[in-house]
Design an enzyme around this catalytic site. Structure first.
Site, PDB file in Angstrom:
ATOM      1  N   SER A 113       3.846  18.875   1.666  1.00  0.00           N
ATOM      2  CA  SER A 113       4.597  17.695   1.088  1.00  0.00           C
ATOM      3  C   SER A 113       5.740  17.830   0.351  1.00  0.00           C
ATOM      4  CB  SER A 113       3.659  17.322  -0.272  1.00  0.00           C
ATOM      5  OG  SER A 113       2.969  18.425  -0.708  1.00  0.00           O
ATOM      6  N   HIS A 134       4.665  14.730   7.614  1.00  0.00           N
ATOM      7  CA  HIS A 134       3.931  14.475   6.431  1.00  0.00           C
ATOM      8  C   HIS A 134       3.271  13.325   6.428  1.00  0.00           C
ATOM      9  CE1 HIS A 134       4.517  14.047   1.862  1.00  0.00           C
ATOM     10  NE2 HIS A 134       3.381  14.602   2.101  1.00  0.00           N
ATOM     11  N   GLU A 146       6.385  11.005   7.237  1.00  0.00           N
ATOM     12  CA  GLU A 146       7.717  11.439   7.022  1.00  0.00           C
ATOM     13  C   GLU A 146       7.761  12.603   8.153  1.00  0.00           C
ATOM     14  OE1 GLU A 146       9.715  11.814   2.603  1.00  0.00           O
ATOM     15  OE2 GLU A 146       7.993  12.963   2.864  1.00  0.00           O
ATOM     16  N   ASN A 184       8.053  12.472  -2.009  1.00  0.00           N
ATOM     17  CA  ASN A 184       7.825  13.164  -3.339  1.00  0.00           C
ATOM     18  C   ASN A 184       8.818  13.266  -4.286  1.00  0.00           C
ATOM     19  OD1 ASN A 184       4.762  13.327  -2.878  1.00  0.00           O
ATOM     20  ND2 ASN A 184       4.954  15.092  -1.636  1.00  0.00           N
TER      21      ASN A 184
HETATM   22  N1  CAA Z   1     -10.270   7.498   3.792  1.00  0.00           N
HETATM   23  C1  CAA Z   1     -10.287   6.397   4.591  1.00  0.00           C
HETATM   24  N2  CAA Z   1     -10.261   5.180   4.282  1.00  0.00           N
HETATM   25  C2  CAA Z   1     -10.160   4.942   2.950  1.00  0.00           C
HETATM   26  C3  CAA Z   1     -10.091   5.882   2.045  1.00  0.00           C
HETATM   27  C4  CAA Z   1     -10.164   7.232   2.680  1.00  0.00           C
HETATM   28  N3  CAA Z   1      -9.967   8.233   1.483  1.00  0.00           N
HETATM   29  N4  CAA Z   1      -9.885   5.266   0.737  1.00  0.00           N
HETATM   30  C5  CAA Z   1      -9.858   4.037   1.084  1.00  0.00           C
HETATM   31  N5  CAA Z   1      -9.916   3.952   2.146  1.00  0.00           N
HETATM   32  C6  CAA Z   1     -10.062   2.336   2.967  1.00  0.00           C
HETATM   33  C7  CAA Z   1     -11.357   1.657   2.416  1.00  0.00           C
HETATM   34  O1  CAA Z   1     -12.418   1.945   3.054  1.00  0.00           O
HETATM   35  C8  CAA Z   1     -10.966   0.286   2.705  1.00  0.00           C
HETATM   36  O2  CAA Z   1     -11.061  -0.156   4.006  1.00  0.00           O
HETATM   37  P1  CAA Z   1     -11.675  -1.734   3.962  1.00  0.00           P
HETATM   38  O3  CAA Z   1     -10.531  -2.549   3.977  1.00  0.00           O
HETATM   39  O4  CAA Z   1     -12.151  -1.370   5.579  1.00  0.00           O
HETATM   40  O5  CAA Z   1     -12.687  -1.675   3.252  1.00  0.00           O
HETATM   41  C9  CAA Z   1      -9.390   0.236   2.260  1.00  0.00           C
HETATM   42  O6  CAA Z   1      -8.952   1.724   2.496  1.00  0.00           O
HETATM   43  C10 CAA Z   1      -9.163  -0.320   0.938  1.00  0.00           C
HETATM   44  O7  CAA Z   1      -9.852   0.810  -0.015  1.00  0.00           O
HETATM   45  P2  CAA Z   1     -10.400   0.021  -1.258  1.00  0.00           P
HETATM   46  O8  CAA Z   1     -10.945  -1.457  -1.100  1.00  0.00           O
HETATM   47  O9  CAA Z   1     -11.687   0.914  -1.632  1.00  0.00           O
HETATM   48  O10 CAA Z   1      -9.410   0.146  -2.470  1.00  0.00           O
HETATM   49  P3  CAA Z   1      -7.948  -0.419  -2.647  1.00  0.00           P
HETATM   50  O11 CAA Z   1      -7.578  -1.692  -1.941  1.00  0.00           O
HETATM   51  O12 CAA Z   1      -7.471   0.202  -3.778  1.00  0.00           O
HETATM   52  O13 CAA Z   1      -7.335   0.650  -1.545  1.00  0.00           O
HETATM   53  C11 CAA Z   1      -6.030   2.629  -1.363  1.00  0.00           C
HETATM   54  C12 CAA Z   1      -7.365   2.071  -1.469  1.00  0.00           C
HETATM   55  C13 CAA Z   1      -5.615   2.261   0.150  1.00  0.00           C
HETATM   56  C14 CAA Z   1      -6.207   4.325  -1.234  1.00  0.00           C
HETATM   57  C15 CAA Z   1      -4.982   2.046  -2.434  1.00  0.00           C
HETATM   58  O14 CAA Z   1      -5.269   2.338  -3.473  1.00  0.00           O
HETATM   59  C16 CAA Z   1      -3.632   2.608  -2.120  1.00  0.00           C
HETATM   60  O15 CAA Z   1      -2.731   2.346  -1.506  1.00  0.00           O
HETATM   61  N6  CAA Z   1      -3.222   3.569  -3.158  1.00  0.00           N
HETATM   62  C17 CAA Z   1      -2.060   4.206  -3.128  1.00  0.00           C
HETATM   63  C18 CAA Z   1      -2.086   5.424  -2.145  1.00  0.00           C
HETATM   64  C19 CAA Z   1      -0.950   6.298  -2.088  1.00  0.00           C
HETATM   65  O16 CAA Z   1       0.121   6.228  -2.988  1.00  0.00           O
HETATM   66  N7  CAA Z   1      -1.066   7.333  -1.202  1.00  0.00           N
HETATM   67  C20 CAA Z   1       0.126   8.190  -1.229  1.00  0.00           C
HETATM   68  C21 CAA Z   1      -0.228   9.373  -2.043  1.00  0.00           C
HETATM   69  S1  CAA Z   1       1.148  10.537  -1.960  1.00  0.00           S
HETATM   70  C22 CAA Z   1       0.820  11.393  -0.584  1.00  0.00           C
HETATM   71  O17 CAA Z   1      -0.111  11.398  -0.040  1.00  0.00           O
HETATM   72  C23 CAA Z   1       1.852  12.445  -0.372  1.00  0.00           C
HETATM   73  C24 CAA Z   1       1.853  13.630  -1.001  1.00  0.00           C
HETATM   74  O18 CAA Z   1       2.553  14.552  -0.510  1.00  0.00           O
HETATM   75  C25 CAA Z   1       1.433  13.892  -2.368  1.00  0.00           C
END
Ligand code: CAA
Length: 277
Positions: A113, A134, A146, A184
Site C-alpha cells: 500500500s 495495489h 492502483e 494512501n
Molecule cells: N468481502 C466481500 N464482500 C464484502 C465485504 C468483504 N470484506 N464487505 C462487504 N462486502 C459486500 C457485502 O457483502 C455487500 O454485498 P451485497 O450488496 O451483495 O450484500 C456489499 O459489499 C455492501 O456491504 P454492506 O451492505 O454490508 O455495507 P456497506 O454498504 O457499508 O458497504 C463497503 C461495505 C463496500 C465496505 C463500504 O462501506 C465501503 O465502500 N467502505 C469504504 C471502503 C474503502 O474505503 N476501502 C478502501 C480502503 S483503503 C485500502 O484498501 C487501501 C490501503 O492500502 C489501506
C-alpha cells in the site's frame, strides 16, 4: 501465486479464481491458508444464497484455488502477487525467494500500500518484471487497482498487468512510484487528522465518523475505515509518508502509536476506535 492469505491476499485469490485463473494461495502456515480459503468460501456461499452465482459456480471457483506453504511451489507460475505484511524486510526476502523460484518470464507484483516498488525490483534479477498491483479492501467489492510502475518496469509488463486487472473485473489506474502512491497519500492523512481530532478532544469517534458520512457522503467514517484497514497498517503507511516525503504534516498521531502499542489494531483484534464482538 498469491503470497499472503490475509484479508487482501484471500480477496485477490478469490477475484483471480473468479476470472478463471488457477491460483495457489500461499502463506507461512496451513492454519493461515485454511483460514483464507474458508473466508473465500464464506463470501462465495453468500453470493450463492443471493442468487448471483450457482453452487456449481462456487465449486468451480474453489477448485481453481490450491494452497501452499512453500515458495518453491511458484516454479510453475506465470505471475506472483505478494500481499504479505507491510514490512520492507519481509517483502524483500519474499521477492528474492520468488525471483529464485519463478520461471524467467514470470511477473512479480506487490500489493504493497506504500512501499517502494523500485526498491523491491532491485532485490530481484528482473526489475523490469516487477510492478505494484495495489488492490483496495474489500477486494471483491472495490473496483480500483492502483498499478505502480517502478523505475525499471517495462511497458509490456505494465500492459499485461493492466489487462489482467480488467480481466479480474477491476479498473487499473497508472501511478508512479512515490511514497503512498496516490490512494494512501490522500486517504491516510485524512484518517490521521481524524485521529488527531480524537486525541485533541475535538469530538468523539462516533461524531467524527458521522460528520464525514453524512456531511461528505463517505460510505464509512475515517475511524471506522481505520479500524477496517488495521491500525498497524495505518501507522506503517503514515511512517512511510513521513519518512519518504519529510513534511511534518505526515507525522503519525501519538494516539495512533499508542493504540498500536496496546495491540488495539482495529476490527481484526476486536478493538480499535470501536469495540467488535
Ligand atoms: N468481502 C466481500 N464482500 C464484502 C465485504 C468483504 N470484506 N464487505 C462487504 N462486502 C459486500 C457485502 O457483502 C455487500 O454485498 P451485497 O450488496 O451483495 O450484500 C456489499 O459489499 C455492501 O456491504 P454492506 O451492505 O454490508 O455495507 P456497506 O454498504 O457499508 O458497504 C463497503 C461495505 C463496500 C465496505 C463500504 O462501506 C465501503 O465502500 N467502505 C469504504 C471502503 C474503502 O474505503 N476501502 C478502501 C480502503 S483503503 C485500502 O484498501 C487501501 C490501503 O492500502 C489501506
Amino acid at each position: 501465486m498469491v503470497i499472503g492469505a490475509g484479508q487482501m491476499g484471500s480477496g485477490i485469490a478469490q477475484v483471480a479464481a473468479e476470472a478463471g485463473l488457477k491460483v495457489i494461495l500461499n502463506d507461512i502456515s496451513e492454519e493461515y491458508t485454511n483460514r483464507g480459503l474458508s473466508n473465500i468460501s464464506k463470501i462465495l456461499s453468500k453470493n450463492v444464497s443471493k442468487g448471483r452465482i450457482s453452487e456449481a459456480d462456487k465449486e468451480d471457483i474453489l477448485s481453481r484455488i490450491t494452497t501452499s506453504t512453500s515458495l518453491s511451489d511458484a516454479a510453475g507460475c506465470d505471475m506472483a502477487v505478494e500481499a504479505a505484511t507491510e514490512n520492507m524486510a519481509i517483502k524483500s526476502k519474499i521477492f528474492a525467494d520468488l525471483d529464485a523460484n519463478l520461471p524467467p518470464h514470470a511477473i512479480l507484483a506487490s500489493n504493497t500500500s506504500s512501499l517502494p516498488i523500485t526498491e523491491l525490483g532491485a532485490v530481484t534479477k528482473r526489475p523490469e518484471q516487477v510492478i505494484g498491483m495495489h488492490f483496495m479492501n474489500p477486494v471483491p467489492v472495490m473496483k480500483l487497482v492502483e498499478i505502480i510502475r517502478g523505475l525499471a518496469t517495462s511497458d509490456e509488463v505494465y500492459e499485461t498487468v493492466h489487462t489482467l486487472a480488467e480481466r479480474m473485473g477491476k479498473v487499473g489506474v497508472l501511478v508512479n512510484d512515490f511514497p503512498g502512491f496516490v490512494s494512501n497519500r490522500v486517504l491516510l492523512p485524512m484518517i490521521n487528522e481524524a485521529i488527531y481530532c480524537v486525541y485533541e478532544g475535538v469530538a468523539t469517534p462516533e461524531a467524527i465518523d458521522e460528520v464525514m458520512k453524512l456531511g461528505m457522503n463517505h460510505p464509512m467514517g475515517p475511524l471506522t475505515l481505520a479500524d477496517f484497514i488495521g491500525l498497524d497498517t495505518c501507522l506503517a503507511i503514515m511512517e512511510v509518508l513521513h519518512e519518504g516525503l519529510g513534511d511534518d504534516k505526515y507525522r503519525p498521531c501519538p494516539l495512533l502509536r499508542k493504540y498500536v502499542k496496546a495491540g488495539w489494531l482495529g476490527k481484526k483484534t476486536g478493538r480499535g476506535f470501536y469495540v467488535y464482538d
